[in-house]
Design an enzyme around this catalytic site. Structure first.
Site, PDB file in Angstrom:
ATOM      1  N   HIS A  20       6.503  -5.309   3.195  1.00  0.00           N
ATOM      2  CA  HIS A  20       5.109  -5.029   3.564  1.00  0.00           C
ATOM      3  C   HIS A  20       4.446  -6.136   4.388  1.00  0.00           C
ATOM      4  O   HIS A  20       3.316  -6.541   4.120  1.00  0.00           O
ATOM      5  CB  HIS A  20       4.271  -4.769   2.300  1.00  0.00           C
ATOM      6  CG  HIS A  20       4.675  -3.534   1.545  1.00  0.00           C
ATOM      7  ND1 HIS A  20       5.197  -2.420   2.154  1.00  0.00           N
ATOM      8  CD2 HIS A  20       4.615  -3.225   0.219  1.00  0.00           C
ATOM      9  CE1 HIS A  20       5.446  -1.490   1.238  1.00  0.00           C
ATOM     10  NE2 HIS A  20       5.114  -1.947   0.063  1.00  0.00           N
ATOM     11  N   HIS A  52      -1.184   2.289   1.417  1.00  0.00           N
ATOM     12  CA  HIS A  52      -0.490   2.143   0.137  1.00  0.00           C
ATOM     13  C   HIS A  52      -1.356   2.585  -1.044  1.00  0.00           C
ATOM     14  O   HIS A  52      -1.354   1.942  -2.102  1.00  0.00           O
ATOM     15  CB  HIS A  52      -0.033   0.685  -0.022  1.00  0.00           C
ATOM     16  CG  HIS A  52       1.198   0.505  -0.835  1.00  0.00           C
ATOM     17  ND1 HIS A  52       1.230   0.747  -2.190  1.00  0.00           N
ATOM     18  CD2 HIS A  52       2.447   0.134  -0.497  1.00  0.00           C
ATOM     19  CE1 HIS A  52       2.448   0.494  -2.637  1.00  0.00           C
ATOM     20  NE2 HIS A  52       3.209   0.116  -1.636  1.00  0.00           N
ATOM     21  N   GLU A  76       3.751   7.034   1.111  1.00  0.00           N
ATOM     22  CA  GLU A  76       3.547   6.131   2.245  1.00  0.00           C
ATOM     23  C   GLU A  76       4.281   6.697   3.457  1.00  0.00           C
ATOM     24  O   GLU A  76       5.503   6.687   3.501  1.00  0.00           O
ATOM     25  CB  GLU A  76       4.104   4.749   1.894  1.00  0.00           C
ATOM     26  CG  GLU A  76       3.528   4.156   0.630  1.00  0.00           C
ATOM     27  CD  GLU A  76       4.476   3.140  -0.002  1.00  0.00           C
ATOM     28  OE1 GLU A  76       4.850   2.174   0.667  1.00  0.00           O
ATOM     29  OE2 GLU A  76       4.849   3.332  -1.172  1.00  0.00           O
TER      30      GLU A  76
END
Ligand code: BGC
Length: 353
Positions: free
Chosen positions: A107, A180, A317
């Site tokens: 991420h 997210h 996601e």
């Protein structure tokens, strides 16, 4: 569709955090922070008109800045999910990235797009939208090129939260942006999501190794616990001894969407029979990560003092497949200098029939 702004908090590190409430005339309200573009709260009616907040998050803003946290509601980038060995090669140059997940990057690195302040601006005339902008500097977390990113949030009269992502760089780079949010359609304070039913419009998924990193192999879902081609309870196979489920301690995988970027077709759906709330997902992206909150634990104190135990929420996601830089058979997340990255995802709330 109107937007109101309020000051929320100054963090210890001096960040001035504001919240923007996007609402429509059906009683749907979404609070977005200028910190990380975080979807802080999302309130929608159930079948009896009762409004609940259906996304997980913290009251305490400092908690969003914890390293390697849960990424509740945030925009993740520059590259969502994992890049193996935290490195990649582009135009003959090897780029070494910040590691924050063992040897890999997750991420966007140590200080990803979820932990920075975005410039907020209300745009769109009568139909107000929230535009968030961020300049990610050349070399940030190891990525090449200055990248100008814009994310536009809007709430429509059809009870949709629409997220438009744009980015452009002055050098060839990689971009894979997503949101997210962890959804619990019964309400963020109502325990686990094992009774939610999920449909993913995908006949295939990308196989992971035991570090949740795609190996490059793509398998058919048919006959496996990964088959969500029709609405299936999340809890049905979540404790199966299928190796993929064991590796992820539940679902934490990317599905190869049959929609292939066609936003007019439904990519995924979640149905909560208790509240009657239904979430439909539409996207221009080729993949979706279903993550069932396997690593949440009771130590996580959420909104209203609620303890978020394992599987209190699920994420959908929308993304390029993780680790795509290492696998030529995956769609490429490379963005050429001067080209425009554009991605649209819609989370639409309806009621069960
Ligand atoms: C990843 C998980 C990770 C979670 C929270 C998901 O997108 O796939 O492996 O634990 O995010 O960081």
């Amino acid at each position: 569709m109107s937007i109101t702004k309020k000051f929320l908090a100054n963090t210890k590190s001096g960040l001035k955090v504001e919240s923007y409430t996007l609402s429509n005339s059906n009683g749907m309200e979404v609070d977005i922070l200028n910190l990380g573009g975080i979807v802080y709260s999302l309130r929608v009616p159930d079948r009896n008109g009762r409004i609940d907040d259906v996304v997980l998050g913290y009251d305490d803003i400092e908690s969003y800045l914890k390293p390697r946290g849960a990424y509740f509601g945030a925009i993740v980038g520059r590259h969502a999910n994992r890049i193996g060995d935290a490195c990649f090669e582009l135009n003959g140059i090897e780029y070494k990235l910040a590691k924050n997940d063992g040897e890999n990057q997750l991420h966007g690195g140590i200080k990803g797009f979820d932990k920075v302040i975005w410039q907020a601006k209300v745009i769109g005339g009568d139909n107000e939208k929230l535009q968030l902008s961020y300049l990610s500097k050349d070399g940030e977390e190891g990525f090449p090129g200055n990248l100008e990113v814009k994310v536009i949030y809007s709430v429509t009269e059809e009870n949709e939260l629409k997220i438009e992502y744009y980015a452009a760089a002055d050098k060839d780079t990689v971009v894979n942006l997503t949101n997210h949010s962890y959804f619990n359609l019964t309400g963020q304070a109502s325990g686990d999501i094992l009774n939610h039913k999920v449909m993913i419009n995908a006949d295939k998924f990308t196989v992971n190794d035991d570090k949740a990193l795609p190996t490059g192999e793509i398998l058919e879902v048919q006959g496996t616990p990964m088959d969500f081609t029709s609405l299936t309870e999340v809890g049905k196979n979540i404790n199966s001894n299928y190796d993929q489920i064991v590796f992820g301690s539940g679902y934490d995988h990317n599905w190869v969407l049959n929609t292939k970027g066609d936003i007019s077709k439904m990519a995924a759906e979640v149905v909560d029979e208790k509240s009657g709330r239904v979430l439909e997902v539409y996207t221009t992206k080729p993949g979706v990560q279903l993550y069932t909150g396997n690593f949440l634990h009771e130590a996580e104190t959420g909104k209203g003092g609620v303890k978020y135990d394992k599987r209190s929420g699920l994420c959908l996601e929308t993304q390029y497949f993780p680790n795509a830089l290492k696998h030529k058979n995956f769609p490429s997340p490379i963005l050429k200098a001067g080209e425009q990255y554009r991605h649209v995802t819609i989370y639409k709330f309806t009621l069960a029939k």
